[in-house]
Design a protein around this motif. Structure first.
Motif, PDB file in Angstrom:
ATOM      1  N   PHE A  84       0.866  -1.181   0.000  1.00 48.15           N
ATOM      2  CA  PHE A  84       0.000   0.000   0.000  1.00 48.15           C
ATOM      3  C   PHE A  84       0.898   1.224   0.000  1.00 48.15           C
ATOM      4  CE2 PHE A  84      -2.532   3.336   1.875  1.00 48.15           C
ATOM      5  CZ  PHE A  84      -3.822   3.101   1.447  1.00 48.15           C
ATOM      6  N   ARG A  85       0.789   2.057  -1.034  1.00 51.96           N
ATOM      7  CA  ARG A  85       1.692   3.203  -1.152  1.00 51.96           C
ATOM      8  C   ARG A  85       0.922   4.517  -1.257  1.00 51.96           C
ATOM      9  NH1 ARG A  85       5.838   0.263  -5.161  1.00 51.96           N
ATOM     10  NH2 ARG A  85       6.238  -1.504  -3.789  1.00 51.96           N
ATOM     11  N   ILE A  86       1.583   5.568  -0.843  1.00 55.18           N
ATOM     12  CA  ILE A  86       1.007   6.911  -0.801  1.00 55.18           C
ATOM     13  C   ILE A  86       1.921   7.833  -1.580  1.00 55.18           C
ATOM     14  CG2 ILE A  86       0.255   8.767   0.755  1.00 55.18           C
ATOM     15  CD1 ILE A  86       0.485   6.602   3.037  1.00 55.18           C
ATOM     16  N   ASP A  87       1.354   8.763  -2.337  1.00 54.01           N
ATOM     17  CA  ASP A  87       2.232   9.658  -3.091  1.00 54.01           C
ATOM     18  C   ASP A  87       2.658  10.862  -2.249  1.00 54.01           C
ATOM     19  OD1 ASP A  87       0.144  11.491  -3.222  1.00 54.01           O
ATOM     20  OD2 ASP A  87       0.373  11.848  -5.358  1.00 54.01           O
ATOM     21  N   CYS A  88       3.565  11.627  -2.807  1.00 51.60           N
ATOM     22  CA  CYS A  88       4.210  12.734  -2.099  1.00 51.60           C
ATOM     23  C   CYS A  88       3.212  13.770  -1.580  1.00 51.60           C
ATOM     24  CB  CYS A  88       5.223  13.417  -3.016  1.00 51.60           C
ATOM     25  SG  CYS A  88       4.523  13.883  -4.620  1.00 51.60           S
ATOM     26  N   ASP A  89       2.150  13.982  -2.318  1.00 49.47           N
ATOM     27  CA  ASP A  89       1.138  14.971  -1.910  1.00 49.47           C
ATOM     28  C   ASP A  89       0.045  14.363  -1.037  1.00 49.47           C
ATOM     29  OD1 ASP A  89       2.394  17.012  -3.306  1.00 49.47           O
ATOM     30  OD2 ASP A  89       1.293  16.591  -5.152  1.00 49.47           O
ATOM     31  N   CYS A  92      -3.048  10.669  -3.621  1.00 49.25           N
ATOM     32  CA  CYS A  92      -3.224   9.552  -4.553  1.00 49.25           C
ATOM     33  C   CYS A  92      -2.587   8.314  -3.930  1.00 49.25           C
ATOM     34  CB  CYS A  92      -2.573   9.880  -5.905  1.00 49.25           C
ATOM     35  SG  CYS A  92      -2.960   8.669  -7.201  1.00 49.25           S
ATOM     36  N   LEU A  94      -1.416   4.060  -4.388  1.00 54.85           N
ATOM     37  CA  LEU A  94      -1.031   2.981  -5.310  1.00 54.85           C
ATOM     38  C   LEU A  94      -1.124   1.677  -4.534  1.00 54.85           C
ATOM     39  CD1 LEU A  94       0.256   2.022  -8.050  1.00 54.85           C
ATOM     40  CD2 LEU A  94       2.479   2.361  -6.956  1.00 54.85           C
TER      41      LEU A  94
ATOM     42  N   CYS B 104       9.206  12.912  -9.397  1.00 53.96           N
ATOM     43  CA  CYS B 104       8.649  13.579  -8.210  1.00 53.96           C
ATOM     44  C   CYS B 104       9.386  14.888  -7.914  1.00 53.96           C
ATOM     45  CB  CYS B 104       8.761  12.644  -7.008  1.00 53.96           C
ATOM     46  SG  CYS B 104       7.994  13.299  -5.512  1.00 53.96           S
ATOM     47  N   HIS B 105       8.622  15.860  -7.417  1.00 50.40           N
ATOM     48  CA  HIS B 105       9.229  17.161  -7.083  1.00 50.40           C
ATOM     49  C   HIS B 105      10.183  17.059  -5.895  1.00 50.40           C
ATOM     50  CE1 HIS B 105       6.134  17.093  -3.991  1.00 50.40           C
ATOM     51  NE2 HIS B 105       6.729  18.098  -3.411  1.00 50.40           N
ATOM     52  N   CYS B 111       6.661   9.389  -7.311  1.00 52.67           N
ATOM     53  CA  CYS B 111       5.958  10.057  -6.207  1.00 52.67           C
ATOM     54  C   CYS B 111       5.494   9.053  -5.144  1.00 52.67           C
ATOM     55  CB  CYS B 111       4.738  10.804  -6.743  1.00 52.67           C
ATOM     56  SG  CYS B 111       5.168  12.195  -7.813  1.00 52.67           S
ATOM     57  N   PHE B 112       5.383   7.779  -5.516  1.00 55.95           N
ATOM     58  CA  PHE B 112       4.835   6.770  -4.597  1.00 55.95           C
ATOM     59  C   PHE B 112       5.964   6.098  -3.815  1.00 55.95           C
ATOM     60  CE2 PHE B 112       1.799   7.324  -8.019  1.00 55.95           C
ATOM     61  CZ  PHE B 112       0.620   7.490  -7.336  1.00 55.95           C
ATOM     62  N   TYR B 113       6.700   6.887  -3.067  1.00 56.58           N
ATOM     63  CA  TYR B 113       7.869   6.367  -2.353  1.00 56.58           C
ATOM     64  C   TYR B 113       7.572   6.017  -0.899  1.00 56.58           C
ATOM     65  CZ  TYR B 113       8.203  11.262  -0.868  1.00 56.58           C
ATOM     66  OH  TYR B 113       7.918  12.502  -0.366  1.00 56.58           O
ATOM     67  N   THR B 114       6.335   6.204  -0.481  1.00 53.68           N
ATOM     68  CA  THR B 114       5.963   5.894   0.899  1.00 53.68           C
ATOM     69  C   THR B 114       5.057   4.671   0.911  1.00 53.68           C
ATOM     70  OG1 THR B 114       6.065   8.227   1.465  1.00 53.68           O
ATOM     71  CG2 THR B 114       4.874   6.802   2.992  1.00 53.68           C
TER      72      THR B 114
END
Lengths: 129, 129
Positions: A84-89, A92, A94, B104-105, B111-114
């Motif tokens: 289960f992944r979360i984007d930087c903001d 969104c 994944l 990713c910024h 962006c899905f690094y978490t």
């Protein structure tokens, strides 16, 4: 599963920390663990996130039915949560999954079976048999 | 690039046929052509779709800036369009891209690094150097 390179931040995950839209929903992209295929995109609310993580069965919120949608509950085409992944903001998600059968309601492996090439739409795959 | 298995429908692609939300936007998922990584999700309007297909440089609509966002225009981290795909409901797009540098910024590849593992958030990668 992707290796954890840094574990500097190991805060407890809080589903209320996700940025939901005005309808209380966040887009969730499903990706096949083994092939890397992007299978589909659907929506989750806070409770769908909690159910997905707790049960490891990917659960969306159906905007048309206004109900939880445990993927594959009627079709058998379940998605077992691998990661289960979360984007930087944080707006969104994944979900990396083990997909049984077709992800798409047209019985194709992925919902993204149409491509635009030279200005024309072409179908990349037929329904599974 | 994925093989075309069936070409039964080769209708001309019409960007007005996409189902946009009440803001005139549609989510677009970017996937790395070579690694299969899901890089980011952003939004396109009708004209962003046209520009993306015509220029082969992936162009989003920035909701915060209310302007076209030619990915990488300032950072150099451009996305060259390899394939443009539409999902079964025509309300989500998948752009397969050649990504230069970080998507990713935060200067991470994706962006899905978490990830959420055992109830905790862990970072899967450090910023690129």
């Amino acid at each position: 599963m992707q290796k954890v390179f840094t574990m500097s931040q190991t805060a407890k995950f809080d589903p209320t920390s996700i940025k939901y839209n005005e309808a209380g929903l966040v887009p969730a992209i499903a990706q096949d663990e083994s092939t890397g295929e992007v299978l589909m995109m659907a929506w989750m609310n806070e409770q769908a996130i909690q159910r997905t993580i707790e049960t490891r069965r990917v659960t969306y919120w159906s905007r048309s039915r206004k109900a939880f949608w445990i993927k594959g509950e009627s079709s058998g085409h379940v998605q077992e949560l691998v990661d289960f992944r979360i984007d930087c903001d944080r707006d969104c998600l994944l979900v990396v999954v083990r997909q049984t059968g077709a992800a798409c309601h047209t019985n194709r492996r992925t919902c993204f079976y149409t491509a635009v090439r030279d200005g024309k739409e072409v179908e990349l795959m037929a329904p599974m048999t």
